[in-house]
Design a protein around this motif. Structure first.
Motif, mmCIF file in Angstrom:
data_model
loop_
_atom_site.group_PDB
_atom_site.id
_atom_site.type_symbol
_atom_site.label_atom_id
_atom_site.label_comp_id
_atom_site.label_asym_id
_atom_site.label_seq_id
_atom_site.Cartn_x
_atom_site.Cartn_y
_atom_site.Cartn_z
ATOM 1 N N THR A 1 0.842 -1.201 0.000
ATOM 2 C CA THR A 1 0.000 0.000 0.000
ATOM 3 C C THR A 1 0.873 1.246 0.000
ATOM 4 O OG1 THR A 1 -1.738 -1.163 1.198
ATOM 5 C CG2 THR A 1 -1.795 1.254 1.272
ATOM 6 N N ILE A 2 1.912 1.236 0.815
ATOM 7 C CA ILE A 2 2.820 2.387 0.880
ATOM 8 C C ILE A 2 3.575 2.542 -0.435
ATOM 9 C CG2 ILE A 2 4.773 3.425 2.102
ATOM 10 C CD1 ILE A 2 2.101 3.256 3.708
ATOM 11 N N TYR A 3 4.090 1.430 -0.985
ATOM 12 C CA TYR A 3 4.792 1.502 -2.269
ATOM 13 C C TYR A 3 3.878 2.048 -3.361
ATOM 14 C CZ TYR A 3 8.895 -1.039 -0.570
ATOM 15 O OH TYR A 3 10.026 -1.401 0.100
ATOM 16 N N ASN A 4 2.623 1.605 -3.384
ATOM 17 C CA ASN A 4 1.677 2.109 -4.385
ATOM 18 C C ASN A 4 1.415 3.599 -4.197
ATOM 19 O OD1 ASN A 4 1.364 -0.365 -5.676
ATOM 20 N ND2 ASN A 4 -0.353 -0.970 -4.366
ATOM 21 N N MET A 5 1.288 4.045 -2.954
ATOM 22 C CA MET A 5 1.069 5.467 -2.694
ATOM 23 C C MET A 5 2.280 6.289 -3.118
ATOM 24 S SD MET A 5 -0.883 5.252 0.977
ATOM 25 C CE MET A 5 -1.345 6.984 1.087
ATOM 26 N N VAL A 6 3.470 5.750 -2.913
ATOM 27 C CA VAL A 6 4.694 6.436 -3.361
ATOM 28 C C VAL A 6 4.688 6.558 -4.875
ATOM 29 C CG1 VAL A 6 7.197 6.155 -3.592
ATOM 30 C CG2 VAL A 6 6.115 5.850 -1.357
ATOM 31 N N ARG A 7 4.372 5.468 -5.567
ATOM 32 C CA ARG A 7 4.349 5.482 -7.041
ATOM 33 C C ARG A 7 3.333 6.480 -7.583
ATOM 34 N NH1 ARG A 7 3.664 -0.040 -6.872
ATOM 35 N NH2 ARG A 7 5.645 -0.932 -6.321
ATOM 36 N N ARG A 8 2.191 6.592 -6.907
ATOM 37 C CA ARG A 8 1.143 7.520 -7.361
ATOM 38 C C ARG A 8 1.426 8.962 -6.945
ATOM 39 N NH1 ARG A 8 -2.555 3.207 -5.429
ATOM 40 N NH2 ARG A 8 -2.732 4.444 -3.526
ATOM 41 N N GLY A 9 2.480 9.170 -6.170
ATOM 42 C CA GLY A 9 2.822 10.518 -5.737
ATOM 43 C C GLY A 9 1.993 11.010 -4.566
ATOM 44 N N GLU A 10 1.361 10.104 -3.833
ATOM 45 C CA GLU A 10 0.518 10.477 -2.705
ATOM 46 C C GLU A 10 1.310 10.669 -1.420
ATOM 47 O OE1 GLU A 10 -2.577 7.554 -2.422
ATOM 48 O OE2 GLU A 10 -3.138 7.818 -4.503
ATOM 49 N N ILE A 11 2.551 10.192 -1.398
ATOM 50 C CA ILE A 11 3.403 10.327 -0.231
ATOM 51 C C ILE A 11 4.691 11.019 -0.649
ATOM 52 C CG2 ILE A 11 4.784 9.107 1.495
ATOM 53 C CD1 ILE A 11 2.743 6.908 1.503
ATOM 54 N N GLU A 12 4.993 12.119 0.017
ATOM 55 C CA GLU A 12 6.272 12.788 -0.223
ATOM 56 C C GLU A 12 7.366 11.905 0.367
ATOM 57 O OE1 GLU A 12 8.544 16.749 1.262
ATOM 58 O OE2 GLU A 12 6.388 16.896 0.893
ATOM 59 N N HIS A 13 8.385 11.632 -0.432
ATOM 60 C CA HIS A 13 9.439 10.720 0.012
ATOM 61 C C HIS A 13 10.787 11.137 -0.541
ATOM 62 C CE1 HIS A 13 8.313 9.359 -3.972
ATOM 63 N NE2 HIS A 13 9.509 8.800 -4.056
ATOM 64 N N TYR A 14 11.811 10.504 -0.030
ATOM 65 C CA TYR A 14 13.180 10.745 -0.469
ATOM 66 C C TYR A 14 13.802 9.404 -0.791
ATOM 67 C CZ TYR A 14 12.161 15.089 1.879
ATOM 68 O OH TYR A 14 11.561 16.263 2.264
ATOM 69 N N LYS A 15 14.682 9.409 -1.772
ATOM 70 C CA LYS A 15 15.393 8.178 -2.101
ATOM 71 C C LYS A 15 16.821 8.290 -1.597
ATOM 72 C CE LYS A 15 14.077 5.479 -5.305
ATOM 73 N NZ LYS A 15 13.947 4.782 -6.545
ATOM 74 N N VAL A 16 17.245 7.241 -0.915
ATOM 75 C CA VAL A 16 18.615 7.119 -0.442
ATOM 76 C C VAL A 16 19.154 5.884 -1.140
ATOM 77 C CG1 VAL A 16 20.114 6.821 1.550
ATOM 78 C CG2 VAL A 16 17.984 8.120 1.784
ATOM 79 N N GLY A 17 19.896 6.117 -2.210
ATOM 80 C CA GLY A 17 20.275 4.991 -3.062
ATOM 81 C C GLY A 17 19.002 4.456 -3.689
ATOM 82 N N LYS A 18 18.727 3.181 -3.485
ATOM 83 C CA LYS A 18 17.490 2.586 -4.002
ATOM 84 C C LYS A 18 16.403 2.516 -2.941
ATOM 85 C CE LYS A 18 19.560 -0.210 -7.602
ATOM 86 N NZ LYS A 18 19.621 -1.517 -8.227
ATOM 87 N N GLN A 19 16.723 2.947 -1.736
ATOM 88 C CA GLN A 19 15.763 2.862 -0.646
ATOM 89 C C GLN A 19 14.914 4.125 -0.549
ATOM 90 O OE1 GLN A 19 18.115 2.061 2.811
ATOM 91 N NE2 GLN A 19 18.363 -0.099 2.295
ATOM 92 N N ILE A 20 13.691 3.948 -0.098
ATOM 93 C CA ILE A 20 12.748 5.051 0.064
ATOM 94 C C ILE A 20 12.670 5.412 1.538
ATOM 95 C CG2 ILE A 20 10.310 5.697 -0.112
ATOM 96 C CD1 ILE A 20 10.198 3.746 -2.526
ATOM 97 N N ARG A 21 12.687 6.710 1.816
ATOM 98 C CA ARG A 21 12.539 7.211 3.181
ATOM 99 C C ARG A 21 11.393 8.222 3.210
ATOM 100 N NH1 ARG A 21 15.451 3.536 3.999
ATOM 101 N NH2 ARG A 21 17.432 3.504 5.095
ATOM 102 N N VAL A 22 10.640 8.194 4.299
ATOM 103 C CA VAL A 22 9.518 9.106 4.475
ATOM 104 C C VAL A 22 9.782 9.922 5.737
ATOM 105 C CG1 VAL A 22 7.024 9.259 4.845
ATOM 106 C CG2 VAL A 22 7.951 7.454 3.378
ATOM 107 N N ALA A 23 9.639 11.228 5.621
ATOM 108 C CA ALA A 23 9.903 12.132 6.751
ATOM 109 C C ALA A 23 8.796 12.040 7.796
ATOM 110 C CB ALA A 23 10.024 13.571 6.260
ATOM 111 N N THR A 24 9.162 12.345 9.016
ATOM 112 C CA THR A 24 8.213 12.346 10.133
ATOM 113 C C THR A 24 7.047 13.289 9.865
ATOM 114 O OG1 THR A 24 9.997 11.834 11.656
ATOM 115 C CG2 THR A 24 7.999 12.744 12.616
ATOM 116 N N THR A 25 7.324 14.440 9.291
ATOM 117 C CA THR A 25 6.255 15.401 8.999
ATOM 118 C C THR A 25 5.235 14.821 8.028
ATOM 119 O OG1 THR A 25 7.650 16.417 7.300
ATOM 120 C CG2 THR A 25 7.629 17.461 9.478
ATOM 121 N N GLU A 26 5.703 14.028 7.077
ATOM 122 C CA GLU A 26 4.794 13.388 6.124
ATOM 123 C C GLU A 26 3.950 12.330 6.836
ATOM 124 O OE1 GLU A 26 3.116 12.700 2.228
ATOM 125 O OE2 GLU A 26 3.909 14.373 3.379
#
Length: 65
Positions: free
Chosen positions: A24-49
């Protein structure tokens, strides 16, 4: 103080905190519903998000009732 005590979270951590499946989270990231950052190939989500998602989820639950 926030329920979230780290600056950034991994997708599995976000899924556990929001009580949803990791896909569910990966799908939301792909759709642009969650602001995220990429660290290498890994996804990180900020506390504020996470705070925003938490408030949004509570609001959606209230509307459903």
């Amino acid at each position: 103080m926030s329920d979230f005590d780290k600056a950034f979270y991994t997708v599995p951590e976000v899924a556990a905190l929001l009580k949803v499946h990791e896909n569910t989270i990966y799908n939301m990231v792909r759709r642009g519903e969650i602001e995220h950052y990429k660290v290498g190939k890994q996804i990180r989500v900020a506390t504020t998000e996470l705070e925003r998602l938490k408030v949004e989820r509570v609001t959606d639950e209230k509307r459903a009732n």
